[in-house]
Write a protein that holds these residues in place. Structure first.
Motif, PDB file in Angstrom:
ATOM      1  N   PRO A  87       7.127   0.372   3.030  1.00 17.17           N
ATOM      2  CA  PRO A  87       6.407   1.568   3.472  1.00 17.17           C
ATOM      3  C   PRO A  87       4.942   1.241   3.762  1.00 17.17           C
ATOM      4  CG  PRO A  87       6.945   1.718   1.123  1.00 17.17           C
ATOM      5  CD  PRO A  87       7.568   0.452   1.638  1.00 17.17           C
ATOM      6  N   GLN A  88       4.330   2.041   4.628  1.00 18.93           N
ATOM      7  CA  GLN A  88       2.960   1.759   5.058  1.00 18.93           C
ATOM      8  C   GLN A  88       1.979   1.743   3.890  1.00 18.93           C
ATOM      9  OE1 GLN A  88       1.952   0.752   8.164  1.00 18.93           O
ATOM     10  NE2 GLN A  88       0.059   0.328   7.066  1.00 18.93           N
ATOM     11  N   LEU A  89       2.131   2.646   2.933  1.00 20.39           N
ATOM     12  CA  LEU A  89       1.194   2.677   1.818  1.00 20.39           C
ATOM     13  C   LEU A  89       1.203   1.353   1.060  1.00 20.39           C
ATOM     14  CD1 LEU A  89      -0.849   4.217   0.130  1.00 20.39           C
ATOM     15  CD2 LEU A  89       1.042   5.141  -1.226  1.00 20.39           C
ATOM     16  N   GLU A  90       2.396   0.771   0.878  1.00 19.15           N
ATOM     17  CA  GLU A  90       2.462  -0.524   0.197  1.00 19.15           C
ATOM     18  C   GLU A  90       1.815  -1.614   1.051  1.00 19.15           C
ATOM     19  OE1 GLU A  90       5.657  -3.591  -1.878  1.00 19.15           O
ATOM     20  OE2 GLU A  90       6.285  -1.557  -1.385  1.00 19.15           O
ATOM     21  N   LYS A  91       2.063  -1.580   2.356  1.00 18.96           N
ATOM     22  CA  LYS A  91       1.434  -2.579   3.238  1.00 18.96           C
ATOM     23  C   LYS A  91      -0.092  -2.487   3.183  1.00 18.96           C
ATOM     24  CE  LYS A  91       4.340  -1.674   6.832  1.00 18.96           C
ATOM     25  NZ  LYS A  91       4.926  -1.816   8.176  1.00 18.96           N
ATOM     26  N   ASP A  92      -0.593  -1.267   2.999  1.00 16.11           N
ATOM     27  CA  ASP A  92      -2.043  -1.084   2.913  1.00 16.11           C
ATOM     28  C   ASP A  92      -2.633  -1.754   1.671  1.00 16.11           C
ATOM     29  OD1 ASP A  92      -1.924   0.390   5.253  1.00 16.11           O
ATOM     30  OD2 ASP A  92      -2.026   2.340   4.251  1.00 16.11           O
ATOM     31  N   THR A  93      -1.797  -2.011   0.656  1.00 21.91           N
ATOM     32  CA  THR A  93      -2.292  -2.657  -0.571  1.00 21.91           C
ATOM     33  C   THR A  93      -2.265  -4.180  -0.486  1.00 21.91           C
ATOM     34  OG1 THR A  93      -0.147  -2.824  -1.731  1.00 21.91           O
ATOM     35  CG2 THR A  93      -1.350  -0.727  -1.912  1.00 21.91           C
ATOM     36  N   TRP A  94      -1.678  -4.736   0.550  1.00 19.99           N
ATOM     37  CA  TRP A  94      -1.526  -6.190   0.622  1.00 19.99           C
ATOM     38  C   TRP A  94      -2.855  -6.945   0.564  1.00 19.99           C
ATOM     39  CZ3 TRP A  94       2.925  -6.697   4.766  1.00 19.99           C
ATOM     40  CH2 TRP A  94       4.121  -6.266   4.177  1.00 19.99           C
ATOM     41  N   PRO A  95      -3.910  -6.489   1.236  1.00 19.73           N
ATOM     42  CA  PRO A  95      -5.170  -7.225   1.094  1.00 19.73           C
ATOM     43  C   PRO A  95      -5.669  -7.260  -0.361  1.00 19.73           C
ATOM     44  CG  PRO A  95      -5.254  -5.807   3.026  1.00 19.73           C
ATOM     45  CD  PRO A  95      -4.004  -5.441   2.275  1.00 19.73           C
ATOM     46  N   THR A  96      -5.494  -6.153  -1.085  1.00 18.33           N
ATOM     47  CA  THR A  96      -5.899  -6.123  -2.495  1.00 18.33           C
ATOM     48  C   THR A  96      -5.056  -7.089  -3.321  1.00 18.33           C
ATOM     49  OG1 THR A  96      -6.614  -3.824  -2.290  1.00 18.33           O
ATOM     50  CG2 THR A  96      -6.152  -4.631  -4.526  1.00 18.33           C
ATOM     51  N   GLN A  97      -3.742  -7.053  -3.099  1.00 17.82           N
ATOM     52  CA  GLN A  97      -2.859  -7.954  -3.836  1.00 17.82           C
ATOM     53  C   GLN A  97      -3.193  -9.418  -3.524  1.00 17.82           C
ATOM     54  OE1 GLN A  97       1.385  -6.964  -4.182  1.00 17.82           O
ATOM     55  NE2 GLN A  97       0.957  -5.128  -2.967  1.00 17.82           N
ATOM     56  N   ASP A  98      -3.450  -9.698  -2.258  1.00 13.82           N
ATOM     57  CA  ASP A  98      -3.771 -11.064  -1.842  1.00 13.82           C
ATOM     58  C   ASP A  98      -5.075 -11.527  -2.500  1.00 13.82           C
ATOM     59  OD1 ASP A  98      -3.206 -13.390  -0.152  1.00 13.82           O
ATOM     60  OD2 ASP A  98      -4.977 -12.785   0.981  1.00 13.82           O
ATOM     61  N   LYS A  99      -6.071 -10.661  -2.483  1.00 14.84           N
ATOM     62  CA  LYS A  99      -7.371 -10.996  -3.087  1.00 14.84           C
ATOM     63  C   LYS A  99      -7.212 -11.282  -4.582  1.00 14.84           C
ATOM     64  CE  LYS A  99     -11.734  -8.723  -4.162  1.00 14.84           C
ATOM     65  NZ  LYS A  99     -12.418  -7.433  -4.135  1.00 14.84           N
ATOM     66  N   GLU A 100      -6.467 -10.422  -5.281  1.00 14.77           N
ATOM     67  CA  GLU A 100      -6.313 -10.598  -6.723  1.00 14.77           C
ATOM     68  C   GLU A 100      -5.479 -11.830  -7.061  1.00 14.77           C
ATOM     69  OE1 GLU A 100      -5.135  -7.040  -8.792  1.00 14.77           O
ATOM     70  OE2 GLU A 100      -6.851  -5.904  -8.043  1.00 14.77           O
ATOM     71  N   SER A 101      -4.423 -12.075  -6.303  1.00 18.37           N
ATOM     72  CA  SER A 101      -3.593 -13.251  -6.610  1.00 18.37           C
ATOM     73  C   SER A 101      -4.364 -14.548  -6.330  1.00 18.37           C
ATOM     74  CB  SER A 101      -2.282 -13.213  -5.822  1.00 18.37           C
ATOM     75  OG  SER A 101      -2.511 -13.310  -4.434  1.00 18.37           O
ATOM     76  N   LYS A 102      -5.200 -14.551  -5.300  1.00 18.47           N
ATOM     77  CA  LYS A 102      -6.008 -15.745  -5.025  1.00 18.47           C
ATOM     78  C   LYS A 102      -7.119 -15.922  -6.054  1.00 18.47           C
ATOM     79  CE  LYS A 102      -4.818 -16.264  -0.201  1.00 18.47           C
ATOM     80  NZ  LYS A 102      -5.145 -15.994   1.188  1.00 18.47           N
ATOM     81  N   ALA A 103      -7.645 -14.807  -6.565  1.00 20.59           N
ATOM     82  CA  ALA A 103      -8.640 -14.899  -7.644  1.00 20.59           C
ATOM     83  C   ALA A 103      -8.002 -15.502  -8.893  1.00 20.59           C
ATOM     84  CB  ALA A 103      -9.214 -13.518  -7.944  1.00 20.59           C
ATOM     85  N   TRP A 104      -6.776 -15.084  -9.194  1.00 19.34           N
ATOM     86  CA  TRP A 104      -6.062 -15.650 -10.348  1.00 19.34           C
ATOM     87  C   TRP A 104      -5.810 -17.139 -10.140  1.00 19.34           C
ATOM     88  CZ3 TRP A 104      -1.080 -17.777 -10.148  1.00 19.34           C
ATOM     89  CH2 TRP A 104      -0.581 -18.201 -11.388  1.00 19.34           C
ATOM     90  N   LEU A 105      -5.426 -17.520  -8.928  1.00 21.39           N
ATOM     91  CA  LEU A 105      -5.168 -18.925  -8.636  1.00 21.39           C
ATOM     92  C   LEU A 105      -6.436 -19.760  -8.837  1.00 21.39           C
ATOM     93  CD1 LEU A 105      -3.097 -21.009  -7.611  1.00 21.39           C
ATOM     94  CD2 LEU A 105      -3.877 -20.491  -5.287  1.00 21.39           C
TER      95      LEU A 105
END
Length: 198
Positions: A87-105
């Motif tokens: 769904p579009q709302l979940e796709k809208d969160t992808w930049p946040t998820q990407d930023k947080e997962s890369k910060a964890w890495l």
């Protein structure tokens, strides 16, 4: 008294129309019921709908433009299929998820990942597993999007060079295998080693 005009008949006067006889009115009505058209140009007549004039052959520039547009449409269709299940709302969160997962890495012990923390807790899975899944999906998406974009550009080059390639945006099996191997690597490699690999 009946009347006729271009494409019409009536028992009432029609602006710009002609008076016709009862017989002509009946002919017009019967013709219209058969899909024919009434005309008053050069006098009353009923005839089949004229065939449209054939379109002229497209110019080379028009052919080129159509091929480029078709290529872009097929690319859009293929890229939309990659994310169609979200769904579009979940796709809208992808930049946040990407930023947080890369910060964890970059800093597994100190990274702040509030969005992923809440999502993992709500979903009922381990935070680190959620972070790894996010990294894996992001890597897979980059792989497939680079393949599709390269394919679009390849076809564009061919079209501009005068070719009419058969457009095929199917994801090849070897790319799927590579994507699965990348996901397995991310899910099973410790964070320190992942920093070196990604």
């Amino acid at each position: 008294m009946p009347y006729a005009a271009e494409g019409r008949i009536s028992r009432e006067p029609i602006e710009g129309g002609l008076e016709v006889t009862e017989e002509q009115y009946a002919q017009g009505l019967a013709g219209m019921l058969k899909g024919q058209v009434v005309s008053i140009q050069g006098g009353f007549s009923v005839a089949p709908v004229p065939a449209p004039a054939p379109e002229p052959d497209p110019t080379p520039d028009q052919q080129l433009a159509r091929r480029l547009i078709t290529n872009n449409i097929e690319y859009e269709r293929a890229t939309l299929a990659v994310t169609a299940g979200y769904p579009q709302l979940e796709k809208d969160t992808w930049p946040t998820q990407d930023k947080e997962s890369k910060a964890w890495l970059a800093d597994p012990d100190n990274a702040l990942t509030p969005w992923i923390d809440r999502a993992a807790l709500t979903r009922g899975i381990d935070r680190v597993e959620y972070l790894r899944r996010t990294l894996a999906k992001a890597q897979q998406f980059e792989m497939v999007s680079s393949y599709l974009t390269g394919t679009r550009q390849k076809y564009e080059d061919q079209i501009k060079a005068g070719a009419d390639p058969v457009l095929d945006y199917t994801i090849p099996g070897n790319l799927y295998a590579e994507m699965q191997a990348q996901a397995l690597l991310i899910m099973t490699t410790n964070a320190a080693e992942l920093q070196e690999l990604l």
